[in-house]
Design an enzyme around this catalytic site. Structure first.
Site, short mmCIF file in Angstrom:
data_model
loop_
_atom_site.label_atom_id
_atom_site.label_comp_id
_atom_site.label_asym_id
_atom_site.label_seq_id
_atom_site.Cartn_x
_atom_site.Cartn_y
_atom_site.Cartn_z
N ARG A 36 0.80 -1.23 0.00
CA ARG A 36 0.00 0.00 0.00
C ARG A 36 0.82 1.27 0.00
NH1 ARG A 36 -1.89 -3.82 3.10
NH2 ARG A 36 -3.94 -4.67 2.64
N GLN A 101 4.10 -9.71 9.36
CA GLN A 101 3.13 -10.03 8.30
C GLN A 101 3.88 -10.44 7.03
OE1 GLN A 101 -0.12 -6.69 8.50
NE2 GLN A 101 1.79 -5.91 9.31
N ILE A 103 6.46 -12.38 4.41
CA ILE A 103 6.64 -13.77 4.02
C ILE A 103 8.03 -13.96 3.42
CG2 ILE A 103 4.20 -14.21 3.62
CD1 ILE A 103 5.36 -13.62 0.52
N ASP A 104 8.87 -12.93 3.55
CA ASP A 104 10.14 -12.93 2.80
C ASP A 104 11.31 -13.59 3.50
OD1 ASP A 104 10.94 -11.00 4.73
OD2 ASP A 104 10.21 -9.36 3.49
N HIS A 121 1.43 -14.53 8.35
CA HIS A 121 0.92 -14.69 6.98
C HIS A 121 1.67 -15.80 6.23
CE1 HIS A 121 -1.09 -10.46 6.95
NE2 HIS A 121 -1.73 -11.33 7.68
N CYS A 154 -1.02 -32.74 -5.33
CA CYS A 154 -0.55 -33.72 -4.36
C CYS A 154 -0.88 -35.14 -4.86
CB CYS A 154 -1.28 -33.45 -3.04
SG CYS A 154 -0.71 -34.40 -1.65
N CYS A 156 -2.55 -37.14 -3.31
CA CYS A 156 -3.95 -37.39 -2.92
C CYS A 156 -4.92 -36.69 -3.88
CB CYS A 156 -4.20 -36.92 -1.48
SG CYS A 156 -4.23 -35.13 -1.28
N SER A 194 4.34 -0.73 8.57
CA SER A 194 3.02 -1.35 8.33
C SER A 194 1.95 -0.27 8.40
CB SER A 194 2.73 -2.42 9.39
OG SER A 194 1.41 -2.91 9.24
N ASN A 219 6.96 4.53 10.71
CA ASN A 219 6.44 4.25 9.35
C ASN A 219 6.65 5.47 8.46
OD1 ASN A 219 4.97 2.13 7.88
ND2 ASN A 219 3.47 3.75 7.50
P1 NAD Z 1 1.46 -2.18 3.62
O1 NAD Z 1 1.93 -2.30 2.21
O2 NAD Z 1 0.00 -2.03 3.90
O3 NAD Z 1 2.18 -0.94 4.33
C1 NAD Z 1 3.53 -0.74 4.29
C2 NAD Z 1 3.80 0.62 4.91
O4 NAD Z 1 5.20 0.75 5.05
C3 NAD Z 1 3.32 1.80 4.05
O5 NAD Z 1 2.68 2.76 4.88
C4 NAD Z 1 4.62 2.36 3.46
O6 NAD Z 1 4.55 3.74 3.19
C5 NAD Z 1 5.58 2.04 4.59
N1 NAD Z 1 6.96 1.96 4.18
C6 NAD Z 1 7.47 1.62 2.97
N2 NAD Z 1 8.81 1.62 2.99
C7 NAD Z 1 9.17 1.98 4.25
C8 NAD Z 1 10.42 2.15 4.90
N3 NAD Z 1 11.58 1.98 4.26
N4 NAD Z 1 10.42 2.50 6.21
C9 NAD Z 1 9.27 2.71 6.88
N5 NAD Z 1 8.05 2.56 6.31
C10 NAD Z 1 7.99 2.18 5.02
O7 NAD Z 1 2.08 -3.41 4.39
P2 NAD Z 1 1.52 -4.21 5.61
O8 NAD Z 1 0.92 -3.34 6.65
O9 NAD Z 1 2.55 -5.21 5.94
O10 NAD Z 1 0.31 -4.91 4.86
C11 NAD Z 1 0.15 -6.10 5.03
C12 NAD Z 1 0.40 -7.06 3.83
O11 NAD Z 1 1.53 -6.92 3.00
C13 NAD Z 1 0.65 -8.31 4.53
O12 NAD Z 1 -0.42 -9.14 4.20
C14 NAD Z 1 1.97 -8.88 4.03
O13 NAD Z 1 1.86 -10.28 4.01
C15 NAD Z 1 2.07 -8.27 2.72
N6 NAD Z 1 3.35 -8.11 2.01
C16 NAD Z 1 4.53 -8.64 2.45
C17 NAD Z 1 5.71 -8.41 1.76
C18 NAD Z 1 7.00 -9.02 2.27
O14 NAD Z 1 7.01 -10.14 2.74
N7 NAD Z 1 8.10 -8.28 2.19
C19 NAD Z 1 5.72 -7.60 0.62
C20 NAD Z 1 4.47 -7.07 0.18
C21 NAD Z 1 3.31 -7.33 0.91
#
Ligand code: NAD
Length: 254
Positions: A36, A101, A103-104, A121, A154, A156, A194, A219
């Protein structure tokens, strides 16, 4: 910012069970786009497609997911300074655990022990069948895919899927149990990268603030929990989190 960092460190200085809650924003400095943020995945991809129902019903979608995973050589993502700072905070003995949250796998790569982490997640380290939860090695399925099995099933007969959670899917029980334990035991929380807008994951963080413990939000951009923050730090996780952790290291609790 200096003053805000001091306030955040002061709010946490006598805390020994800090919950760290991380989202996609902690990994953007490792080159992984968030969902987002300004360059987030949802700017080009419709989240409505990332549902379990879609995955089950649409073989083309499954084929595209396997192709993306196995066919497009993934760039090597390295943990960044913020992942390292979480591991450093753990090493100080002040942290109860980290709920992510993401998955990396970058928290583990950054040095956080696996039992200090709840990946609510899921992750891309395992593959399961949807009907019975039979586990498969990623490498074994990759070999089948390279051999031309583009929508592997699978033995199954069930559809296979990585243990990354899609919308509409139950969160993994072991990770949510661990996250619940961290959350209930926590005496403070730091949310990093987040929007705090995805539920039920956000509950693990918000429950700590509900008990009126300090909540630090770090954030870039607004989050849905800003009004609850004791201190809100606006900026890059890789720059600010190491500074906050250094300040805590310099002032051991008690
Ligand atoms: P989100 O995308 O909703 O929000 C991320 C927030 O972090 C944003 O407000 C953004 O502006 C901010 N941000 C970006 N770069 C930043 C930085 N360098 N320092 C500080 N803030 C920064 O992410 P969320 O809240 O984790 O949303 C959840 C979903 O995103 C989860 O379901 C997760 O599984 C998934 N997701 C995970 C990955 C990963 O594993 N890296 C990547 C993409 C999405």
């Amino acid at each position: 910012m200096e003053e805000l960092l001091e306030h955040a460190a002061a709010a946490l200085e006598d805390r020994t069970r800090i919950l760290v809650f991380t989202g996609a924003g902690i990994s953007t400095e490792s080159g992984i786009p968030d969902f987002r943020g300004p360059n987030g995945v949802w700017k080009t991809v419709d989240p409505k497609n990332f549902t379990l129902r879609h995955y089950v019903r649409d073989a083309d979608f499954r084929r595209a997911r396997w192709r993306r995973w196995f066919g497009e050589a993934p760039p090597d993502h390295e943990p960044n300074a913020a992942h390292m700072a979480v591991a450093d905070l753990w090493a100080t003995g002040r942290m109860v655990g980290c709920v992510t949250q993401n998955i990396d796998g970058l928290h583990i790569a950054g040095g956080l022990p696996a039992d200090a982490l709840a990946e609510v997640h899921g992750n891309a380290r395992a593959i399961e069948c949807l009907d019975r939860g039979h586990r498969h090695e990623v490498d074994a399925i990759r070999l089948r895919w390279l051999d031309g099995d583009l929508d592997p099933h699978c033995e199954c007969g069930s559809i296979l899927k990585s243990t990354v959670v899609l919308f509409g899917e139950q969160l993994p029980a072991a990770a949510t149990n661990r996250a619940g334990e961290f959350s209930r035991a926590a005496d403070a929380a730091i949310a990093v990268g987040s929007t705090i807008s995805v539920f039920p994951a956000a509950e693990f963080l918000l429950a700590v603030a509900d008990r009126r413990h300090p909540l630090i939000i770090l954030n870039m951009g607004p989050t849905d929990a800003d009004s609850l923050a004791t201190v809100r730090l606006e900026g890059k996780a890789g720059e600010l989190l190491p500074r906050l952790v250094e300040a805590l290291e310099a002032a051991p609790p008690g």
